[in-house]
Scaffold this motif. Structure first.
Motif, PDB file in Angstrom:
ATOM      1  N   HIS A 212      63.964  50.727  22.565  1.00  0.00           N
ATOM      2  CA  HIS A 212      65.293  50.586  23.151  1.00  0.00           C
ATOM      3  C   HIS A 212      66.265  49.856  22.227  1.00  0.00           C
ATOM      4  O   HIS A 212      67.442  50.210  22.143  1.00  0.00           O
ATOM      5  N   GLY A 213      65.776  48.847  21.530  1.00  0.00           N
ATOM      6  CA  GLY A 213      66.651  48.075  20.658  1.00  0.00           C
ATOM      7  C   GLY A 213      67.159  48.829  19.454  1.00  0.00           C
ATOM      8  O   GLY A 213      68.044  48.338  18.740  1.00  0.00           O
ATOM      9  N   ARG A 214      66.641  50.041  19.211  1.00  0.00           N
ATOM     10  CA  ARG A 214      67.047  50.826  18.045  1.00  0.00           C
ATOM     11  C   ARG A 214      67.946  51.996  18.424  1.00  0.00           C
ATOM     12  O   ARG A 214      68.200  52.888  17.600  1.00  0.00           O
ATOM     13  N   ILE A 215      68.461  52.015  19.655  1.00  0.00           N
ATOM     14  CA  ILE A 215      69.347  53.101  20.089  1.00  0.00           C
ATOM     15  C   ILE A 215      70.523  53.308  19.136  1.00  0.00           C
ATOM     16  O   ILE A 215      70.855  54.458  18.804  1.00  0.00           O
TER      17      ILE A 215
ATOM     18  N   GLY B  75      62.532  51.131  27.952  1.00  0.00           N
ATOM     19  CA  GLY B  75      63.785  50.912  28.655  1.00  0.00           C
ATOM     20  C   GLY B  75      63.712  51.361  30.107  1.00  0.00           C
ATOM     21  O   GLY B  75      62.747  52.017  30.505  1.00  0.00           O
ATOM     22  N   PRO B  76      64.738  51.017  30.907  1.00  0.00           N
ATOM     23  CA  PRO B  76      65.924  50.266  30.490  1.00  0.00           C
ATOM     24  C   PRO B  76      65.812  48.749  30.662  1.00  0.00           C
ATOM     25  O   PRO B  76      66.734  48.031  30.334  1.00  0.00           O
ATOM     26  N   ARG B  77      64.660  48.258  31.138  1.00  0.00           N
ATOM     27  CA  ARG B  77      64.577  46.821  31.412  1.00  0.00           C
ATOM     28  C   ARG B  77      63.439  46.117  30.690  1.00  0.00           C
ATOM     29  O   ARG B  77      63.266  44.927  30.828  1.00  0.00           O
ATOM     30  N   GLY B  78      62.618  46.842  29.936  1.00  0.00           N
ATOM     31  CA  GLY B  78      61.509  46.215  29.260  1.00  0.00           C
ATOM     32  C   GLY B  78      60.228  46.266  30.072  1.00  0.00           C
ATOM     33  O   GLY B  78      60.161  46.975  31.083  1.00  0.00           O
TER      34      GLY B  78
ATOM     35  N   GLY C 282      60.183  55.081  13.847  1.00  0.00           N
ATOM     36  CA  GLY C 282      60.564  53.685  13.675  1.00  0.00           C
ATOM     37  C   GLY C 282      61.863  53.604  12.910  1.00  0.00           C
ATOM     38  O   GLY C 282      62.036  54.283  11.888  1.00  0.00           O
ATOM     39  N   LEU C 283      62.792  52.793  13.388  1.00  0.00           N
ATOM     40  CA  LEU C 283      64.121  52.684  12.793  1.00  0.00           C
ATOM     41  C   LEU C 283      64.442  51.225  12.495  1.00  0.00           C
ATOM     42  O   LEU C 283      64.117  50.336  13.288  1.00  0.00           O
TER      43      LEU C 283
ATOM     44  N   SER D  94      70.033  40.250  23.527  1.00  0.00           N
ATOM     45  CA  SER D  94      69.570  40.964  24.718  1.00  0.00           C
ATOM     46  C   SER D  94      68.050  40.998  24.751  1.00  0.00           C
ATOM     47  O   SER D  94      67.371  40.646  23.778  1.00  0.00           O
ATOM     48  N   TRP D  95      67.483  41.459  25.860  1.00  0.00           N
ATOM     49  CA  TRP D  95      66.029  41.483  26.003  1.00  0.00           C
ATOM     50  C   TRP D  95      65.353  42.339  24.936  1.00  0.00           C
ATOM     51  O   TRP D  95      64.208  42.081  24.545  1.00  0.00           O
ATOM     52  N   ASP D  96      66.085  43.358  24.445  1.00  0.00           N
ATOM     53  CA  ASP D  96      65.488  44.276  23.468  1.00  0.00           C
ATOM     54  C   ASP D  96      65.823  43.921  22.028  1.00  0.00           C
ATOM     55  O   ASP D  96      65.398  44.612  21.101  1.00  0.00           O
ATOM     56  N   GLY D  97      66.589  42.837  21.813  1.00  0.00           N
ATOM     57  CA  GLY D  97      66.965  42.456  20.456  1.00  0.00           C
ATOM     58  C   GLY D  97      67.705  43.558  19.740  1.00  0.00           C
ATOM     59  O   GLY D  97      67.431  43.857  18.570  1.00  0.00           O
TER      60      GLY D  97
END
Length: 239
Positions: free
Chosen positions: A64-67, A148-151, A175-176, A186-189
């Motif tokens: 999620h953190g790499r969107i 996602g969307p909340r971990g 992987g990005l 945020s929770w996803d960094g």
């Protein structure tokens, strides 16, 4: 502040600004790619209708953190049946992301994870799952953030393997990473790229789920693999 940000007009404007920022980043960043032949084999099989891919789309996974980095991971061609759609939650934050991705050329399928206290959200999630099945079976691609969307952060939920089991479509893990980056608290960094930086994209081989496979077990197996290619992408930026 949250009420101000969530107004439709403000979100629409900021989404366009964010999309413009990402386009600038993508045009100026220096990319390192590893294992992309795995993805290219899927794309080629689509085009040639061979190797068991005929009649199937694909499932693309990244955390999620790499969107913000994800649009460059798929060759969009508007109007083509193999185009990618992104699963994005129905939350107000999800609306901002969906608007930005739409502006870049990634339309959204809107849905949410199951939540016992919110039957309406469960209904939207079921509708989104059915829509994803139809899209993938029609040879479309679907991009999913399986944490996602909340971990929890980088913990794969069972929805992705379940979709793979129903459709028989190949699952591509990517992987990005980018450097330098703006990191949100945020929770996803969440990792926001900056222009003229470096970036890396690392692919894992296509994965498949058989009809008799347990989605929960596959999630426990595939999640660490997605984290591994994400760590590899980060490591490539240190060399």
């Amino acid at each position: 502040m949250k009420a101000w940000f969530r107004s439709e007009g403000v979100q629409g404007f900021l989404a366009l600004v964010f999309a413009g920022w990402l386009r600038l980043c993508f045009a100026t960043m220096r990319w390192t790619r590893e294992g992309q032949d795995s993805a290219e084999a899927v794309w080629a099989a689509w085009r040639e209708q061979r190797e068991g891919y005929a009649g199937k789309g694909a499932i693309l996974c990244f955390w999620h953190g790499r969107i913000p980095l994800s649009p460059v991971s798929w060759p969009q061609a508007p109007g083509h049946r193999h185009d990618m759609r992104a699963l994005i939650s129905r939350s107000s934050d999800g609306q901002f992301i969906a608007s930005a991705m739409q502006a870049i050329g990634f339309p959204a399928i809107r849905g949410s994870s199951k939540k016992k206290s919110d039957p309406a959200k469960n209904k939207h999630g079921e509708q989104a799952f059915r829509e994803m099945i139809r899209w993938v079976n029609a040879e479309g691609g679907i991009a999913i953030t399986p944490d996602g969307p909340r971990g929890p952060h980088e913990v794969m939920q069972a929805g992705t393997p379940a979709l793979a089991r129903v459709t028989g479509a190949p699952v591509l893990l990517v992987g990005l990473a980018c450097k330098p980056a703006i990191r949100l608290g945020s929770w996803d960094g969440a990792m926001i790229p900056v222009p003229f930086g470096k970036a890396a994209m690392v692919w894992d081989a296509p994965l498949f789920a058989a009809r008799g496979d347990d989605p929960e077990a596959l999630a426990k197996e595939w999640g660490p693999r997605l984290s591994a290619v994400t760590r590899r992408a980060e490591a490539l930026l240190e060399t």
